[in-house]
Design an enzyme around this catalytic site. Structure first.
Site, short mmCIF file in Angstrom:
data_model
loop_
_atom_site.label_atom_id
_atom_site.label_comp_id
_atom_site.label_asym_id
_atom_site.label_seq_id
_atom_site.Cartn_x
_atom_site.Cartn_y
_atom_site.Cartn_z
N LYS A 178 -5.50 -0.18 14.54
CA LYS A 178 -6.59 0.78 14.65
C LYS A 178 -7.93 0.05 14.51
O LYS A 178 -7.92 -1.04 13.97
CB LYS A 178 -6.42 1.89 13.62
CG LYS A 178 -6.89 1.54 12.19
CD LYS A 178 -6.71 2.73 11.32
CE LYS A 178 -7.65 2.91 10.20
NZ LYS A 178 -8.34 1.86 9.53
N HIS B 198 -0.52 1.79 9.39
CA HIS B 198 0.38 1.18 8.40
C HIS B 198 0.90 2.20 7.39
O HIS B 198 1.91 1.95 6.73
CB HIS B 198 -0.28 -0.04 7.72
CG HIS B 198 -1.31 0.30 6.70
ND1 HIS B 198 -2.59 0.63 7.03
CD2 HIS B 198 -1.26 0.34 5.35
CE1 HIS B 198 -3.28 0.87 5.93
NE2 HIS B 198 -2.50 0.69 4.89
N LYS C 254 5.05 2.92 5.24
CA LYS C 254 5.30 2.99 3.80
C LYS C 254 6.63 3.72 3.56
O LYS C 254 6.90 4.75 4.18
CB LYS C 254 4.15 3.70 3.09
CG LYS C 254 2.85 2.87 3.10
CD LYS C 254 1.74 3.55 2.34
CE LYS C 254 0.39 2.90 2.58
NZ LYS C 254 0.07 1.76 1.74
N GLU D 148 -9.22 5.72 -3.46
CA GLU D 148 -9.30 4.27 -3.70
C GLU D 148 -10.34 4.01 -4.77
O GLU D 148 -11.39 4.65 -4.79
CB GLU D 148 -9.71 3.55 -2.41
CG GLU D 148 -8.68 3.68 -1.31
CD GLU D 148 -9.08 2.87 -0.09
OE1 GLU D 148 -8.76 1.68 -0.05
OE2 GLU D 148 -9.74 3.44 0.78
N ASP E 12 -12.18 6.13 9.44
CA ASP E 12 -11.38 5.06 8.84
C ASP E 12 -10.05 5.58 8.28
O ASP E 12 -9.04 4.89 8.33
CB ASP E 12 -12.21 4.42 7.71
CG ASP E 12 -11.59 3.16 7.16
OD1 ASP E 12 -11.14 2.33 7.98
OD2 ASP E 12 -11.56 2.99 5.93
N HIS F 107 -4.62 7.93 8.97
CA HIS F 107 -3.64 7.95 7.87
C HIS F 107 -3.36 9.37 7.33
O HIS F 107 -2.21 9.79 7.21
CB HIS F 107 -4.10 7.08 6.72
CG HIS F 107 -4.42 5.67 7.11
ND1 HIS F 107 -3.73 4.98 8.06
CD2 HIS F 107 -5.39 4.81 6.68
CE1 HIS F 107 -4.23 3.76 8.20
NE2 HIS F 107 -5.25 3.64 7.37
N LYS G 39 -13.76 6.37 -1.32
CA LYS G 39 -13.86 5.06 -1.98
C LYS G 39 -14.56 5.26 -3.31
O LYS G 39 -15.32 6.21 -3.48
CB LYS G 39 -14.69 4.11 -1.12
CG LYS G 39 -14.12 3.91 0.27
CD LYS G 39 -13.61 2.51 0.47
CE LYS G 39 -13.09 2.29 1.86
NZ LYS G 39 -11.81 1.59 1.89
#
Ligand code: BG6
Length: 487
Positions: free
Chosen positions: A154, A184, A188, A222, A241, A246, A342
């Site tokens: 991506k 990704h 998982k 995060e 992002d 995701h 974040k």
């Protein structure tokens, strides 16, 4: 050959001297070798990059990188680098350099008696993808007597029109069945286990609907800031992002219907139906946030606008919370709350399923405190676990209820779990597209979110180290819900 065996092939990494190759790809490839899945007999890895580096230089860099990552047997590691790793410099990256790469690959295939099966992993910046594809095609590398698969990272565009353009470009050279778009999160273990959890355990599946579930929350928090990626992040923001990819993937895995079989086409089609059923999301259903600095003792955590590469008046969001509604038979009336940010208090990726309250509160007269609803917490990070939370009576008198959990800890049960990239690279090698993003998925997701990303947005500030702006709490309070956190 069993469909789960890796057929002999050459695995070419374009951008082989970059961060992704060092941090993710080489360690994942080496682990696959540790598990006996990958060996010199079936996989030769060819690094290619602009950097003038000889074969020895590439091998040494890989050896040192993997050794630093720790826990490796030096002799075996050295032997693997010698036997399996190759390098071809792309110099200027022009057509003749790709011609040279083609000759190099053909020579390797001849010497090692390999069929012309090839994986090309494009670990290059997104703006270099179209040129790289054109050069690979011109050099004849995308047509062979074996199979060719191409892996992309991506971002897959930054809105619907750019994603469409990118897909059209890719399809000039290869078919969709040859394209592996990586998210990704899909690699998982817990995400895959979620499919097993839902479809192998009828007790949960029978509760998985609007009759039993009050709301579903997906949190990807995060603690880190944007680190050295300020310039990239400035263009993308948390929505592009994290949410478009995701979090949306997680939402569709949680919300999908039972597929007719456990194969890529059936699973992808069910996920896509969920996306198509999401009602338009309005600005009132979204909260954008941006972190400001935080003083912890003598230490100052920088605010987003003070980070390197970020303009002082940036309006880019580092936090998003939103409410989505899936308008289908199963989910109508059950809000899906998504949030990511974040510089939140800790790293946590969790899906919280809150069940409806009991229809009558039998214990109200004995325990006037409110009884927390049953919850299923599916944690992906920092450890992979399932917790089913329910009320129990605390011993003795007065009669009181407290909240406890039945827990399943993946690590305790199975030891170390494979890294997402290991799973995904192996799937590319065996040709299984189940855990990859389809063209239609990425375009549909952009179409859903584009209206929210166009134009000016209101960004609410939050202090680094807290759980985001208070407006995100208010978003849930409108429906008398609260963010769930725990275990
Ligand atoms: C990446 C984002 O896709 O995912 C990063 O670009 C983010 O900004 C990362 O930090 C999070 O991945 P993980 O696996 O650490 O949760």
């Amino acid at each position: 050959m069993s469909p789960h065996q890796v057929e002999p092939h050459v695995f070419v990494i374009l951008g082989a001297t970059g961060d992704l190759t060092r941090r993710k790809l080489l360690p994942a490839l080496y682990h696959l070798r540790d598990q006996g899945i990958l060996e010199a007999r079936n996989t030769l890895i060819v690094g290619a990059a602009l950097q003038e580096l000889g074969e020895e230089g590439f091998r040494l860099g890989a050896f040192e990188g993997l050794q630093q990552a720790g826990g490796r047997n030096e002799t075996e590691l050295r032997a693997w680098c010698e036997e399996c790793l190759f390098y071809q410099a792309l110099h200027e990256g022009g057509p003749q350099d790709y011609e040279a790469l083609a000759r190099y690959i053909e020579r390797l295939e001849r010497i090692h008696k390999m069929p012309e099966n090839r994986v090309f992993y494009l670990a290059v910046p997104p703006d270099r993808v179209p040129a790289a594809m054109e050069r690979l095609a011109q050099a004849g590398l995308l047509k062979s007597h074996g199979w060719v698969r191409v892996v992309f990272e991506k971002p897959f565009g930054h809105d619907f029109p750019s994603a469409r353009r990118l897909n059209t470009t890719l399809h000039q050279y290869i078919k969709e069945s040859q394209i592996y778009r990586i998210d990704h999160y899909l690699g998982k273990e817990t995400v895959q286990n979620l499919l097993a959890f839902r479809f192998a355990n009828p007790i949960f599946e029978s509760l998985w609907n609007r009759a039993s579930i009050e709301n579903i929350q997906i949190t990807v928090a995060e603690d880190l800031g944007v680190e050295h990626r300020g310039a990239y992040y400035q263009q993308s923001g948390a929505f592009r992002d994290m949410v478009q990819n995701h979090l949306t993937q997680l939402m569709t895995v949680v919300g999908m219907e039972v597929p007719v079989s456990f194969d890529a086409a059936a699973i992808q089609s069910e996920k896509l139906k969920v996306l198509h059923s999401i009602a338009p999301i309005t600005q009132q259903d979204v909260v954008f946030g941006q972190y400001t600095s935080w003083q912890v003792g003598a230490q100052t955590i920088l605010g987003y606008r003070e980070e390197q590469g970020v303009p002082r008046d940036s309006n880019t969001e580092t936090y998003v919370a939103l409410k989505a509604e899936i308008h289908n038979w199963r989910w109508k009336g059950v809000p899906f709350y998504l949030r990511t940010g974040k510089r939140l208090p800790r790293k946590l990726t969790q899906i919280a399923v809150t069940f409806r309250e009991a229809p009558t509160q039998v214990f109200r007269s004995l325990d006037p405190g409110s009884i927390p609803p049953n919850k299923l917490l599916i944690t992906l990070q920092p450890k992979e676990a399932f917790s089913l939370c329910f009320s129990v009576k605390s011993p003795g008198r007065p009669f009181q209820l407290s909240d406890h959990a039945l827990q399943f800890d993946y690590g305790k049960a199975f030891g170390q779990l494979p890294e997402a990239y290991e799973t995904l690279l192996r799937d590319v090698m065996i040709g299984d597209q189940t855990l990859f993003v389809s063209e239609e998925f990425t375009e549909t997701a952009w179409r859903l979110y584009d209206p929210l990303l166009a134009g000016e947005k209101t960004v609410h500030l939050y202090t680094a180290g807290c759980w985001g702006p208070s407006e995100a709490d208010a978003l849930l309070e409108k429906n008398k819900h609260r963010w769930a956190l725990g275990w």
